[in-house]
Scaffold this motif. Structure first.
Motif: not given
Ligand code: G6P
Ligand code: ZN
Length: 603
Positions: A318, A382, A407, A409, A420, A546, A548-550, A558
């Motif tokens: 990032r 990504w 992105e 983010s 990235k 949305r 978050s998926g992380t 978000r």
């Molecule tokens: C990671 C991925 C990114 C994505 C981000 C989204 O950093 O590498 O490609 O944009 O997660 O995170 P989120 O918490 O919003 O799902």
């Protein structure tokens, strides 16, 4: 050949080979552990969970089984991490499981640490390298009580796609044990080139920096950059946030290009106790030193000495970009790089495609349209850019290379690799500054602020900011999304009538879905988009919700806010977007459902 072999060993100075030391592999019985579903970018969990019995081993065995049964089973695998707590221990364990599974070649960087972009570039550089096991939880904090994570990158250097990670997850649910070969630990500090044979596996220590540096050399004009950096009017401040990008920045920005302002560039297991995410909240030291207030506007009482300020996250993919008294949103950064890309050697032949994630602002769309370049809008993550980049090589379709993508983010990059790239973004901005100041030998420098304002004048400004509600109840977050889904079609108008909107007129709700134009794969439920229009100007605005998926626990909601203004560029984005935020919160019933009065962070 038999006679020559020992001679070759004797006369190859940088290569030492230890003979097989390990016993044969054993099958260690285990049982499934629930919850191992990888998110947007691999499996992220609390470190202690990873350290608990068989957790790591179950996941790695499921991952290797998936890779081995894919159409392209890996003969060579890279194992590297971002240096967070548990990195070295996990690497040793993963090596033993790779040996147990008879992977012929395992590569490990000296120290065990590599930034994510460097991993991608290394995998791409080696024909035999089928993938990489990457130990990272990216920008999440590190430490025994914080996060650890693992993701898999495939042979083109790209993060594994959803069908792969779904398959890994299915296997974790039925796993009965893992293959392991006990043996001595590898010396992670051995010279690059050192090989150790364990069972039928050769483990090779490699130089973490070399390939990545040569990749960047083909993208940029290094002599031009270092001559710009040596101009006494120029000074650059880079914050490595004690992540894996730090040592790479020290080598590339510091040793090769001559940047002096390097802060927090030694990698640390706990990132020095900070949250290694480069944004206005978490990179507050840098923000302050760049003459900015926490909302990203200029501090009227302090002028920075620095021309460019930049930060990278925990695994170096990032980036955040600032100038003297100006913060550049990631969406604007992408648009500006796209607009001026001809000054970067990689794009000399002309840009063929751009892409952004759906929640990112439409700033790059406007540039692409004016340049006549194809523009794609993909789901967050990504990995969705990878197919577009490989459209020709892997799919025999039209080529979009050279290609630029980003992105909101804080991710920016191109098709030089399949991740990235934090440092690549910094070098792009130094290239833009060098170009804008070409022939300007003595006058005052053209600053980042001048470049950004010129861009807004030309294209209009997409005011942008993001509200994050971290640690929400998962049920409440799902109810919120379902509620918005219920407004698609007719219900949308009803919601608009309730609040009345004033200057902001609510128009419609839609759910973002994506069909990959290259391989036809479908991704549903990628975010709810609320569309608005400004009453007096007709300019468009939108709010995107949305999940978050992380995250590693609970749910993070978000809310992405964006409002286009073709005439008035001044002012702070959070200020400008306040009304829009209120409308979005009202329509979504966020406060009632989550009990949150305020976002955890605004970036
Ligand atoms: C990671 C991925 C990114 C994505 C981000 C989204 O950093 O590498 O490609 O944009 O997660 O995170 P989120 O918490 O919003 O799902
Ligand atoms: Zn990252």
């Amino acid at each position: 050949v038999i006679l020559l072999f020992p001679l070759i060993l004797l006369f190859t100075p940088s290569l030492s080979l230890s003979l097989p030391t390990s016993k044969s592999s054993v099958f260690v019985p285990s049982t499934p552990i629930p919850g191992m579903k990888p998110g947007t970018s691999g499996l992220r969990k609390k470190t202690k969970q990873w350290m608990s019995e068989n957790y790591l081993s179950n996941f790695i065995q499921s991952l290797l089984d998936t890779a081995n049964e894919s159409s392209n089973p890996p003969h060579e695998i890279l194992v590297a991490g971002d240096g967070r707590y548990y990195n070295a221990v996990a690497i040793q364990q993963i090596i033993k499981i790779c040996v147990g599974n008879k992977i012929p070649n395992v590569l490990v960087p000296r120290t065990g640490i590599m930034s994510t972009p460097a991993v991608s570039s290394l995998i791409r550089s080696r024909d035999d390298c089928g993938g990489g096991i990457v130990l990272t939880a990216s920008h999440n904090p590190g430490g025994v009580d914080e996060d650890f994570g693992i993701k898999y990158n495939e042979g083109r250097g790209q993060p594994a796609d959803e069908s792969f990670t779904d398959e890994v997850y299915e296997r974790t649910k039925v796993i009965q044990g893992f293959w392991k070969e006990e043996g001595e630990d590898i010396d992670l500090n051995a010279e690059a080139g050192t090989k150790t044979v364990l069972g039928s596996t050769t483990v090779t220590i490699i130089d973490p920096f070399k390939t990545y540096i040569s990749t960047l050399r083909t993208s940029f004009d290094f002599p031009l950059l270092s001559s710009f950096i040596s101009d006494p009017r120029v000074s650059i401040l880079f914050d490595g946030m004690h992540g894996a990008g730090g040592p790479f920045a020290s080598k590339i920005l510091g040793d090769i290009l001559g940047v002096e302002g390097l802060m927090r560039c030694e990698s640390k297991e706990d990132f020095g106790g900070i949250h290694p995410d480069p944004n206005l909240s978490y990179a507050s030291d840098l923000v302050e030193r760049m003459g900015l207030l926490p909302d990203g506007t200029a501090n009227p009482d302090f002028t920075s000495e620095f021309t460019l300020g930049a930060a990278n996250d925990g695994d170096g993919d990032r980036n955040m970009i600032c100038g003297k008294g100006i913060f550049v949103t990631p969406s604007d950064s992408l648009a500006i790089i796209a607009d001026r890309c001809e000054c970067i050697p990689q794009f000399k032949g002309g840009l063929k495609g751009v892409a952004r994630s759906m929640p990112s602002s439409g700033a790059v769309d406007v540039v692409a349209e004016r340049k006549g370049v194809e523009c794609f809008v993909t789901p967050t993550g990504w990995k969705f850019f990878g197919n577009l980049m490989d459209s020709k090589e892997a799919f025999g379709k039209k080529s979009y290379s050279p290609f630029l993508c980003g992105e909101e983010s804080f991710g920016t990059g191109s098709d030089h690799i399949r991740e990235k790239d934090g440092l690549w973004a910094v070098l792009s901005w130094i290239s833009i500054l060098a170009d804008a100041n070409k022939g300007n030998e003595e006058g005052s420098l053209v600053q980042v602020k001048d470049i950004v304002e010129e861009h807004w004048k030309k294209y209009g400004r997409h005011f942008y900011c993001r509200y994050d509600y971290e640690g929400c109840d998962s049920g409440a977050a799902d109810t919120l999304m379902d509620g918005l889904r219920g407004l698609v079609g007719g219900g949308g108008k009803a919601a608009a009538d309730v609040g009345g909107g004033g200057e902001i007129v609510f128009e419609s709700v839609e759910e973002f879905e994506y069909t990959d134009p290259v391989d036809g794969s479908f991704s549903g439920k990628q975010g709810m988009v609320l569309n608005f229009k400004m009453k007096s100007t007709g300019d468009k605005a939108r709010a995107v919700f949305r999940l978050s998926g992380t995250g590693s626990s609970g749910a993070t909601v978000r809310l992405y806010l964006e409002q286009y203004d073709g005439k008035n560029f001044q002012g702070s984005a959070p200020e400008k977007l306040k009304l829009l935020g209120e409308e979005a919160i009202r329509i979504s019933k966020l406060q009632e459902l989550t009990g949150r009065e305020q976002p955890t962070v605004i970036t």
